[in-house]
Scaffold this motif. Structure first.
Motif, short mmCIF file in Angstrom:
data_model
loop_
_atom_site.label_atom_id
_atom_site.label_comp_id
_atom_site.label_asym_id
_atom_site.label_seq_id
_atom_site.Cartn_x
_atom_site.Cartn_y
_atom_site.Cartn_z
N GLU A 1 16.53 10.16 4.84
CA GLU A 1 17.83 10.01 5.47
C GLU A 1 17.52 9.20 6.81
O GLU A 1 18.22 8.21 6.99
CB GLU A 1 18.26 11.47 6.05
N GLU A 2 16.27 9.43 7.47
CA GLU A 2 15.86 8.49 8.47
C GLU A 2 15.71 7.06 8.09
O GLU A 2 16.32 6.25 8.84
CB GLU A 2 14.73 9.04 9.29
N TRP A 3 15.18 6.93 7.22
CA TRP A 3 14.81 5.44 6.56
C TRP A 3 16.06 4.81 6.39
O TRP A 3 16.40 3.67 6.41
CB TRP A 3 13.98 5.50 5.68
N MET A 4 17.11 5.41 5.65
CA MET A 4 18.28 4.85 5.08
C MET A 4 19.02 4.73 6.45
O MET A 4 19.96 3.44 6.20
CB MET A 4 19.13 6.01 4.25
N PRO B 1 -4.78 -0.59 11.62
CA PRO B 1 -3.61 -0.66 12.46
C PRO B 1 -2.95 0.79 12.83
O PRO B 1 -3.61 1.57 12.36
CB PRO B 1 -2.71 -1.27 11.42
N GLU B 2 -2.23 0.64 13.82
CA GLU B 2 -1.57 1.92 14.29
C GLU B 2 -0.91 2.83 13.07
O GLU B 2 -0.24 2.14 12.39
CB GLU B 2 -0.51 1.88 15.47
N THR B 3 -1.07 4.15 13.18
CA THR B 3 -0.27 4.91 12.15
C THR B 3 0.73 5.37 12.87
O THR B 3 0.56 6.21 13.94
CB THR B 3 -1.30 5.84 11.51
N TYR B 4 2.07 5.44 12.40
CA TYR B 4 3.21 6.17 12.87
C TYR B 4 3.58 7.10 12.16
O TYR B 4 3.56 7.63 10.92
CB TYR B 4 4.23 5.05 12.87
N GLN B 5 4.29 8.02 13.11
CA GLN B 5 5.00 9.21 12.60
C GLN B 5 6.37 9.27 12.87
O GLN B 5 6.69 8.88 14.03
CB GLN B 5 4.38 10.50 12.99
N GLY B 6 7.22 9.16 11.87
CA GLY B 6 8.73 8.71 12.26
C GLY B 6 9.01 7.12 12.19
O GLY B 6 8.01 6.26 11.76
N LEU B 7 10.00 6.61 12.33
CA LEU B 7 10.39 5.28 12.57
C LEU B 7 10.51 4.76 14.13
O LEU B 7 11.62 4.69 14.48
CB LEU B 7 11.61 4.81 11.86
N PRO B 8 9.52 4.30 14.87
CA PRO B 8 9.75 3.93 16.44
C PRO B 8 10.60 2.54 16.17
O PRO B 8 10.14 1.69 15.57
CB PRO B 8 8.41 3.49 16.61
N ALA B 9 11.65 2.81 16.95
CA ALA B 9 12.65 1.55 16.88
C ALA B 9 12.27 0.15 17.31
O ALA B 9 12.53 -0.80 16.80
CB ALA B 9 14.10 1.93 17.85
N ALA B 10 11.24 0.31 18.33
CA ALA B 10 10.60 -1.12 18.99
C ALA B 10 9.93 -1.47 17.86
O ALA B 10 9.90 -2.68 17.76
CB ALA B 10 9.88 -0.60 20.35
N SER C 1 0.82 -1.24 0.03
CA SER C 1 0.01 -0.06 0.06
C SER C 1 0.90 1.35 0.07
O SER C 1 2.15 1.35 0.32
CB SER C 1 -0.84 -0.05 1.21
N GLU C 2 0.20 2.24 -0.25
CA GLU C 2 1.00 3.56 -0.09
C GLU C 2 1.42 4.14 1.19
O GLU C 2 2.44 4.77 1.31
CB GLU C 2 0.01 4.67 -0.63
N SER C 3 1.05 3.40 2.44
CA SER C 3 1.62 3.74 3.66
C SER C 3 2.68 2.85 4.15
O SER C 3 2.98 2.69 5.21
CB SER C 3 0.43 3.75 4.48
N CYS C 4 3.02 1.71 3.13
CA CYS C 4 4.25 0.79 3.42
C CYS C 4 5.49 1.45 3.16
O CYS C 4 5.76 2.36 2.26
CB CYS C 4 3.91 -0.43 2.45
N LEU C 5 6.38 0.86 4.02
CA LEU C 5 7.99 1.20 3.65
C LEU C 5 8.75 -0.37 3.80
O LEU C 5 8.34 -1.36 4.33
CB LEU C 5 8.44 2.03 4.75
N PRO C 6 9.69 -0.29 2.99
CA PRO C 6 10.80 -1.53 2.85
C PRO C 6 11.20 -1.66 4.46
O PRO C 6 11.81 -0.59 4.85
CB PRO C 6 11.86 -1.33 2.11
#
Length: 480
Positions: A412-415, A379-388, A191-196
Motif C-alpha cells: 500500500e505504501e509503495w502504491m 549503500p544506505e539501507t532503508y525501512q519504509g520509503l523516505p520521501a526525500a 537485486s532483491e532489495s530493489c523497488l520500482p
C-alpha cells in the motif's frame, strides 16, 4: 762431568732452515687450496644465481609477451565485433507505436522480498510494453514462491561476496533472456532489495526515448585506492589495455545490440572473457563497462574514431545475418582483424592526445538510485520509503531504487508513491489480472497468496529472510 754432558744432550737441536721453509710452503699451499675451493664455491653459487635470474627474466618476459598478446587479441576481437556486428547507432527516437520488450534480470539470495510490488508493477503492461522476468538465486532450493521458481534459471553459480561468479550469473541471465522468442530489446539488472521508482509506462518511455542507448554510470578513474589496487590494476596486469578498463554501477540497462555484442565477444576472443576478471574484486562493476570499452563503445574521441573507421573484415557478416548464428559458430564465421589492421587502428588512436569522452551509445546515467552515505562498501539501507530519497531518485531520472530491508515497505505504501508518480495517466488502482504469467496466472496468484499465508503463520519466506545474517542480506556483494 758426565752430568753436564747429559744436560747438553737434552737441549733440542735447531730445525734446519730447509725444513722450516718446507713447512711454511705446505701451510701456505693448504690455505691457498682452501681459498681456491671457497672461490670455486662462490663462483658456482654466483653462476647458479645468474642462471636462476636469467630464467626468471625469461619467464617474466614470456609472461609480459603473453599478457601483451592477450590484450592485442582482446582488442582484435572487440574491433571485429564492432566492425561486423555493431551498426553505427544514431540518436533516432524509437517509433511511438513500436512494441517495447523488457527483460528484468534479478540476482537474489533465496527469494524476492518485494515480489508483491514487482508483480503489481508488471501488471501495468499495456499493448506497447511487454516485460519478462528471469531470476538467478544463490540458493534456489530455498525459494518458496512458485512465481519466482517459475522464472528461476536452471543453473546457479552460488556466488560468494564480491566473487567473479556474480559476473557469471549476470552473463547467464543475459544469455537465457536474449534467446527468448520475444526478442527482448532492453535488459535491466536488479537485486532483491530493489523497488520500482517509476510506473512501468514512464520507465519504458525513458528507456526507449532513444533507440540505441544502454544505461550505466561509468568512469575510467578509480574512486579510491581500493578500487585502483583491486579492480583496475588486476585487469591491467592480465593484459587488458589500461584505456579499456572502466567501472560502472552493477545495475545497468543494456540494449539488445550491446547484449548480443557482449555475448559474442568471448567467441571471437577464443576464451571466456570473464576469466580475466578472476582476480578482480567486485568484477560485476567492471565487466560490462570494460567490455563495452573493448568494443569501442566507451573511450576517447580518437579511440572511437579509430574503431568506427574500420571497414568490415574479409568474410564480414551481411547486414541481414543473424548474430545468433555467429555466436553458435564460436566466431568462425567472422575472422579476426589482421595484426596490420589492428596496428593501424592503434596508431591512429594514439596519434592525438585528445581525451574527450565520446559515448553516444551509452548514457552515463544510473538505472537504480542508491545513496552511499559514509560507507564505501554498502549503500544506505532503508525501512519504509523516505520521501526525500524518493525525490532524489526521481529527480536524477532513475527507474529503480534501493536498498530496502526485506518486509519494510508495504504494498500500500509503495502504491501511494506510484499513484503520485502516475500523474493521473491511467491511474494506479489495484488490478486483478496478473502480469508476465500467460495461462494459469490467476491460479498462480491464488497459490502465491496461500504461500504468503503460510509465511504469516511462521513458514519459510520473507519473515524468515529478515532473520538472515547481515552479510547474507543480498546475493551480489555491495559496491566497493
Amino acid at each position: 762431568m758426565g752430568e753436564e754432558v747429559d744436560a747438553d744432550r737434552n737441549v733440542s737441536e735447531p730445525t734446519p732452515p730447509t725444513t722450516l721453509c718446507t713447512q711454511f710452503i705446505a701451510r701456505t699451499m693448504a690455505s691457498f687450496k682452501d681459498q681456491l675451493a671457497g672461490f670455486k664455491g662462490l663462483r658456482a653459487t654466483l653462476e647458479k644465481k645468474e642462471v636462476k635470474e636469467a630464467a626468471q627474466a625469461r619467464k617474466a618476459q614470456a609472461a609480459k609477451q603473453a599478457t601483451k598478446e592477450i590484450g592485442e587479441r582482446l582488442l582484435r576481437a572487440g574491433a571485429t565485433v564492432r566492425a561486423n556486428m555493431l551498426p553505427i547507432l544514431g540518436n533516432t527516437a524509437a517509433p511511438i507505436t513500436e512494441k517495447r520488450t523488457l527483460a528484468l534480470l534479478f540476482l537474489v539470495i533465496d527469494g524476492l522480498p518485494f515480489e508483491d510490488q514487482w508483480r503489481e508493477w508488471l501488471r501495468r503492461q499495456d499493448g506497447r510494453t511487454e516485460v519478462k522476468v528471469w531470476v538467478h538465486a544463490k540458493h534456489p532450493e530455498k525459494i518458496s514462491s512458485s512465481w519466482v521458481r517459475k522464472r528461476l534459471l536452471p543453473t546457479s553459480y552460488r556466488p560468494a561476496w564480491g566473487s567473479v561468479e556474480i559476473t557469471r550469473a549476470e552473463l547467464e541471465l543475459l544469455r537465457v533472456a536474449i534467446e527468448d522468442p520475444a526478442e527482448m530489446q532492453r535488459f535491466l539488472f536488479a537485486s532483491e532489495s530493489c523497488l520500482p521508482l517509476l510506473p512501468l509506462d514512464r520507465a519504458a518511455d525513458a528507456l526507449f526515448a532513444t533507440a540505441s542507448k544502454s544505461w550505466m554510470k561509468f568512469t575510467n578513474v578509480p574512486n579510491n585506492g581500493y578500487s585502483n589496487q583491486l579492480q583496475f590494476q588486476p585487469l591491467i596486469s592480465v593484459g587488458v589495455p589500461s584505456e579499456s578498463v572502466w567501472k560502472a554501477d552493477q545495475w545497468v540497462a543494456l540494449t539488445r545490440t550491446h547484449a548480443l555484442a557482449l555475448l559474442a565477444l568471448p567467441k571471437l576472443f577464443g576464451q571466456e572473457v570473464w576469466s580475466l576478471f578472476r582476480g578482480v574484486s567486485a568484477s560485476d562493476e567492471m565487466y560490462f563497462p570494460t567490455c563495452l570499452a573493448v568494443l569501442g563503445e566507451l573511450g576517447s574521441t580518437t579511440q572511437m574514431a579509430a574503431v568506427e573507421g574500420n571497414t568490415p573484415c574479409e568474410g564480414a557478416v551481411p547486414n541481414g545475418s543473424s548474430m545468433s548464428s555467429i555466436m553458435r559458430s564460436g566466431g568462425s564465421n567472422v575472422p579476426p582483424s589482421s595484426n596490420t589492421t589492428h596496428q593501424k587502428q592503434q596508431s591512429r588512436s594514439s596519434s592525438s592526445g585528445s581525451s574527450s569522452s565520446r559515448c553516444s551509445n551509452v548514457i552515463n546515467r544510473r538505472l537504480t538510485y542508491c545513496c552511499w552515505g559514509d560507507s564505501p562498501k554498502s549503500p544506505e539501507t532503508y525501512q519504509g520509503l523516505p520521501a526525500a530519497v524518493l525525490e532524489k531518485g526521481v529527480k536524477e531520472g532513475c527507474l529503480f531504487i534501493r536498498k530496502f530491508k526485506a518486509g519494510s515497505v508495504s504494498l500500500e505504501e509503495w502504491m501511494r508513491h506510484m499513484q503520485a508518480q502516475a500523474q493521473g495517466v491511467g491511474g494506479w488502482n489495484h488490478r486483478d489480472e496478473d502480469c508476465d504469467g500467460g495461462a494459469g496466472a490467476k491460479e498462480e496468484e491464488g497459490q502465491s497468496k496461500r504461500e504468503r499465508s503460510v509465511v504469516e503463520e511462521g513458514g519459510e519466506g520473507t519473515a524468515a529472510r529478515q532473520k538472515r545474517p547481515k552479510n547474507e542480506e543480498e546475493c551480489p556483494r555491495e559496491k566497493q
